[in-house]
Scaffold this motif. Structure first.
Motif, PDB file in Angstrom:
ATOM      1  N   MET A   1      42.085  40.889  46.818  1.00 39.68           N
ATOM      2  CA  MET A   1      42.046  40.272  45.498  1.00 39.68           C
ATOM      3  C   MET A   1      40.667  40.485  44.872  1.00 39.68           C
ATOM      4  SD  MET A   1      42.593  36.278  44.379  1.00 39.68           S
ATOM      5  CE  MET A   1      44.167  36.192  45.228  1.00 39.68           C
ATOM      6  N   LYS A   2      40.671  40.976  43.637  1.00 34.78           N
ATOM      7  CA  LYS A   2      39.423  41.161  42.908  1.00 34.78           C
ATOM      8  C   LYS A   2      39.130  39.931  42.056  1.00 34.78           C
ATOM      9  CE  LYS A   2      39.818  46.191  42.626  1.00 34.78           C
ATOM     10  NZ  LYS A   2      39.863  47.362  41.712  1.00 34.78           N
ATOM     11  N   THR A   3      37.881  39.775  41.663  1.00 39.48           N
ATOM     12  CA  THR A   3      37.473  38.637  40.842  1.00 39.48           C
ATOM     13  C   THR A   3      36.716  39.130  39.617  1.00 39.48           C
ATOM     14  OG1 THR A   3      37.285  37.211  42.782  1.00 39.48           O
ATOM     15  CG2 THR A   3      36.153  36.498  40.784  1.00 39.48           C
ATOM     16  N   ILE A   4      37.051  38.544  38.464  1.00 39.20           N
ATOM     17  CA  ILE A   4      36.326  38.813  37.219  1.00 39.20           C
ATOM     18  C   ILE A   4      35.575  37.554  36.839  1.00 39.20           C
ATOM     19  CG2 ILE A   4      36.601  39.173  34.736  1.00 39.20           C
ATOM     20  CD1 ILE A   4      38.966  40.958  35.326  1.00 39.20           C
ATOM     21  N   SER A   5      34.311  37.704  36.495  1.00 38.47           N
ATOM     22  CA  SER A   5      33.515  36.529  36.136  1.00 38.47           C
ATOM     23  C   SER A   5      32.874  36.645  34.759  1.00 38.47           C
ATOM     24  CB  SER A   5      32.414  36.290  37.187  1.00 38.47           C
ATOM     25  OG  SER A   5      31.579  37.432  37.299  1.00 38.47           O
ATOM     26  N   SER A   6      33.023  37.805  34.105  1.00 37.66           N
ATOM     27  CA  SER A   6      32.343  38.037  32.827  1.00 37.66           C
ATOM     28  C   SER A   6      33.334  38.377  31.722  1.00 37.66           C
ATOM     29  CB  SER A   6      31.337  39.182  32.969  1.00 37.66           C
ATOM     30  OG  SER A   6      30.823  39.559  31.707  1.00 37.66           O
ATOM     31  N   ARG A   7      33.068  37.843  30.526  1.00 40.26           N
ATOM     32  CA  ARG A   7      33.879  38.175  29.353  1.00 40.26           C
ATOM     33  C   ARG A   7      33.711  39.636  28.952  1.00 40.26           C
ATOM     34  NH1 ARG A   7      35.686  33.473  26.989  1.00 40.26           N
ATOM     35  NH2 ARG A   7      34.588  31.570  27.654  1.00 40.26           N
ATOM     36  N   ASP A   8      32.671  40.278  29.434  1.00 40.26           N
ATOM     37  CA  ASP A   8      32.394  41.672  29.069  1.00 40.26           C
ATOM     38  C   ASP A   8      33.114  42.664  29.976  1.00 40.26           C
ATOM     39  OD1 ASP A   8      30.660  40.934  26.983  1.00 40.26           O
ATOM     40  OD2 ASP A   8      29.000  40.670  28.401  1.00 40.26           O
ATOM     41  N   ASN A   9      33.830  42.168  30.957  1.00 39.64           N
ATOM     42  CA  ASN A   9      34.565  43.060  31.842  1.00 39.64           C
ATOM     43  C   ASN A   9      35.620  43.835  31.040  1.00 39.64           C
ATOM     44  OD1 ASN A   9      37.171  43.452  33.597  1.00 39.64           O
ATOM     45  ND2 ASN A   9      35.472  43.370  35.054  1.00 39.64           N
ATOM     46  N   PRO A  49      54.643  43.805  39.639  1.00 41.32           N
ATOM     47  CA  PRO A  49      54.053  44.029  38.316  1.00 41.32           C
ATOM     48  C   PRO A  49      52.950  45.082  38.418  1.00 41.32           C
ATOM     49  CG  PRO A  49      53.046  42.112  39.315  1.00 41.32           C
ATOM     50  CD  PRO A  49      54.096  42.590  40.289  1.00 41.32           C
ATOM     51  N   ALA A  50      52.486  45.541  37.265  1.00 40.94           N
ATOM     52  CA  ALA A  50      51.330  46.435  37.272  1.00 40.94           C
ATOM     53  C   ALA A  50      50.086  45.691  37.751  1.00 40.94           C
ATOM     54  CB  ALA A  50      51.098  47.014  35.877  1.00 40.94           C
ATOM     55  N   HIS A  51      50.009  44.388  37.417  1.00 40.76           N
ATOM     56  CA  HIS A  51      48.845  43.593  37.784  1.00 40.76           C
ATOM     57  C   HIS A  51      49.207  42.114  37.734  1.00 40.76           C
ATOM     58  CE1 HIS A  51      44.392  44.604  38.119  1.00 40.76           C
ATOM     59  NE2 HIS A  51      44.435  43.321  38.402  1.00 40.76           N
ATOM     60  N   CYS A  52      48.733  41.363  38.667  1.00 44.54           N
ATOM     61  CA  CYS A  52      48.878  39.901  38.678  1.00 44.54           C
ATOM     62  C   CYS A  52      47.506  39.302  38.390  1.00 44.54           C
ATOM     63  CB  CYS A  52      49.388  39.436  40.037  1.00 44.54           C
ATOM     64  SG  CYS A  52      49.407  37.637  40.257  1.00 44.54           S
ATOM     65  N   VAL A  53      47.457  38.401  37.404  1.00 44.54           N
ATOM     66  CA  VAL A  53      46.192  37.766  37.015  1.00 44.54           C
ATOM     67  C   VAL A  53      46.349  36.263  37.165  1.00 44.54           C
ATOM     68  CG1 VAL A  53      44.465  37.503  35.196  1.00 44.54           C
ATOM     69  CG2 VAL A  53      45.781  39.637  35.370  1.00 44.54           C
ATOM     70  N   VAL A  54      45.422  35.636  37.844  1.00 38.74           N
ATOM     71  CA  VAL A  54      45.546  34.219  38.160  1.00 38.74           C
ATOM     72  C   VAL A  54      44.180  33.550  38.048  1.00 38.74           C
ATOM     73  CG1 VAL A  54      45.234  34.704  40.629  1.00 38.74           C
ATOM     74  CG2 VAL A  54      46.387  32.602  39.918  1.00 38.74           C
ATOM     75  N   SER A  55      44.162  32.289  37.611  1.00 40.71           N
ATOM     76  CA  SER A  55      42.889  31.572  37.559  1.00 40.71           C
ATOM     77  C   SER A  55      42.542  31.071  38.954  1.00 40.71           C
ATOM     78  CB  SER A  55      42.953  30.401  36.574  1.00 40.71           C
ATOM     79  OG  SER A  55      43.649  29.310  37.139  1.00 40.71           O
ATOM     80  N   GLU A  56      41.266  30.812  39.159  1.00 41.77           N
ATOM     81  CA  GLU A  56      40.810  30.369  40.483  1.00 41.77           C
ATOM     82  C   GLU A  56      41.458  29.050  40.879  1.00 41.77           C
ATOM     83  OE1 GLU A  56      36.637  30.336  39.831  1.00 41.77           O
ATOM     84  OE2 GLU A  56      36.389  32.505  40.134  1.00 41.77           O
ATOM     85  N   GLU A  57      41.590  28.131  39.930  1.00 40.94           N
ATOM     86  CA  GLU A  57      42.182  26.828  40.235  1.00 40.94           C
ATOM     87  C   GLU A  57      43.670  26.960  40.553  1.00 40.94           C
ATOM     88  OE1 GLU A  57      42.403  22.849  41.009  1.00 40.94           O
ATOM     89  OE2 GLU A  57      40.581  24.026  40.594  1.00 40.94           O
ATOM     90  N   ALA A  69      51.120  35.903  46.903  1.00 36.57           N
ATOM     91  CA  ALA A  69      51.354  36.489  48.227  1.00 36.57           C
ATOM     92  C   ALA A  69      52.432  37.583  48.157  1.00 36.57           C
ATOM     93  CB  ALA A  69      51.763  35.399  49.212  1.00 36.57           C
ATOM     94  N   ARG A  70      53.478  37.335  47.359  1.00 39.88           N
ATOM     95  CA  ARG A  70      54.518  38.355  47.200  1.00 39.88           C
ATOM     96  C   ARG A  70      53.952  39.607  46.548  1.00 39.88           C
ATOM     97  NH1 ARG A  70      59.859  36.007  44.428  1.00 39.88           N
ATOM     98  NH2 ARG A  70      60.511  38.169  44.820  1.00 39.88           N
ATOM     99  N   CYS A  71      53.091  39.424  45.557  1.00 36.89           N
ATOM    100  CA  CYS A  71      52.472  40.570  44.888  1.00 36.89           C
ATOM    101  C   CYS A  71      51.608  41.360  45.871  1.00 36.89           C
ATOM    102  CB  CYS A  71      51.622  40.101  43.708  1.00 36.89           C
ATOM    103  SG  CYS A  71      52.579  39.505  42.298  1.00 36.89           S
ATOM    104  N   ARG A  75      51.801  45.257  47.434  1.00 35.21           N
ATOM    105  CA  ARG A  75      50.610  46.073  47.139  1.00 35.21           C
ATOM    106  C   ARG A  75      50.317  46.169  45.642  1.00 35.21           C
ATOM    107  NH1 ARG A  75      48.700  48.363  51.663  1.00 35.21           N
ATOM    108  NH2 ARG A  75      50.094  48.576  53.465  1.00 35.21           N
ATOM    109  N   ALA A  76      50.665  45.118  44.909  1.00 33.97           N
ATOM    110  CA  ALA A  76      50.307  45.061  43.483  1.00 33.97           C
ATOM    111  C   ALA A  76      48.855  44.609  43.347  1.00 33.97           C
ATOM    112  CB  ALA A  76      51.218  44.086  42.752  1.00 33.97           C
ATOM    113  N   HIS A  77      48.210  45.025  42.265  1.00 30.41           N
ATOM    114  CA  HIS A  77      46.842  44.590  42.000  1.00 30.41           C
ATOM    115  C   HIS A  77      46.835  43.099  41.665  1.00 30.41           C
ATOM    116  CE1 HIS A  77      45.335  48.706  41.964  1.00 30.41           C
ATOM    117  NE2 HIS A  77      46.317  49.031  41.120  1.00 30.41           N
TER     118      HIS A  77
END
Length: 260
Positions: A1-9, A49-57, A69-71, A75-77
């Motif tokens: 799992m990758k993490t994004i922390s910046s609005r500039d990403n 999906p092409a990508h799963c995006v989830v908040s930390e909480e 976990a299913r994603c 092997r989905a991002h």
């Protein structure tokens, strides 16, 4: 799992565009599915999906954790973002902060109508379009054709109103409804409050195409004149007509009833 922390990403910026712009969604051929129900439905009916995006909480939510976990098993991002950044990605108040980025399904449009279908002529309200898709899917209709003036079917509002019906339908946008009707091998029924033939007098046991029009103006004259039948839903009281989504539901389930 990758993490994004910046609005500039760059990836985050792309997600914000998709979340806020129908033009961006059309151009990219991608859209966002928001919430547990839509994401589960996509996994069940379409796969990863092409990508799963989830908040930390949200990762602490058992339903969300199971979907993530299913994603990962497929092997989905998967990418997590801080809750403070997730607000710009979702139009759902008090949502669970889970999104799927998916490719907008596309298929070659048939040149004629051969199975039961819905033709939407300038139906502009996303809630109405989503409700019509949901009723169509529930009634076993498989194809939906949308004129250029119809609300974009893969917008967040339409997706939420349809509750996963997209994933069991073939949806064709920017369709030439006149050409489809002219080439149709099945009856085309146009709904009109001014028609004389009642819905319940029509034989609906075989495939038919339902032609539904703009919320205020109805079906365009050039399409109305091409229809095999012009049909009205009889009603009592002083209300002039039914909402287009309600009328669609009545029609689809009358067809289902007649087919037994």
């Amino acid at each position: 799992m990758k993490t994004i922390s910046s609005r500039d990403n760059p990836f985050y910026k792309d997600l914000v565009k998709l979340a806020s712009s129908s033009q961006a969604r059309r151009k990219a051929g991608r859209t966002l599915l928001d919430g547990v129900h839509l994401c589960q439905s996509w996994l069940d009916l379409r796969g990863a999906p092409a990508h799963c995006v989830v908040s930390e909480e949200a990762l602490h939510n058992p339903e969300v954790a199971e979907i993530v976990a299913r994603c990962e098993g497929l092997r989905a991002h998967v990418t997590s973002v801080p809750d403070a950044l997730f607000g710009a990605l979702s139009q759902v108040e008090h949502g669970v902060n889970l999104l799927f980025l998916v490719e907008t399904p596309g298929a070659a449009q048939p040149s004629s109508l051969t199975v039961s279908a819905v033709l939407l002529d300038g139906v502009q309200d996303p809630g109405n379009v989503g409700s019509i898709l949901r009723s169509a899917g529930a009634a076993g209709i498989t194809q939906v054709f949308c004129s250029p003036g119809t609300a974009f079917c893969w917008s967040p509002k339409v997706l939420r109103a349809a509750m996963g019906a997209h994933f069991v339908l073939e949806i064709f946008e920017n369709a030439d409804l006149a050409a489809l009707i002219d080439a149709s091998s099945i009856p085309v029924l146009a709904m009109s409050g001014y028609a004389e033939q009642k819905l319940y007098e029509v034989d609906l046991r075989g495939p038919v195409a339902w032609l539904l029009g703009h919320e205020g103006q109805g079906v365009a004259d050039e399409l109305m004149s091409r229809a095999t039948h012009q049909v009205v839903i009889p009603h009592a009281g002083q209300v002039e007509s039914l909402n287009v989504a309600a009328a669609a539901a009545v029609c689809f389930f009358e067809q289902l009833r007649q087919r037994g």
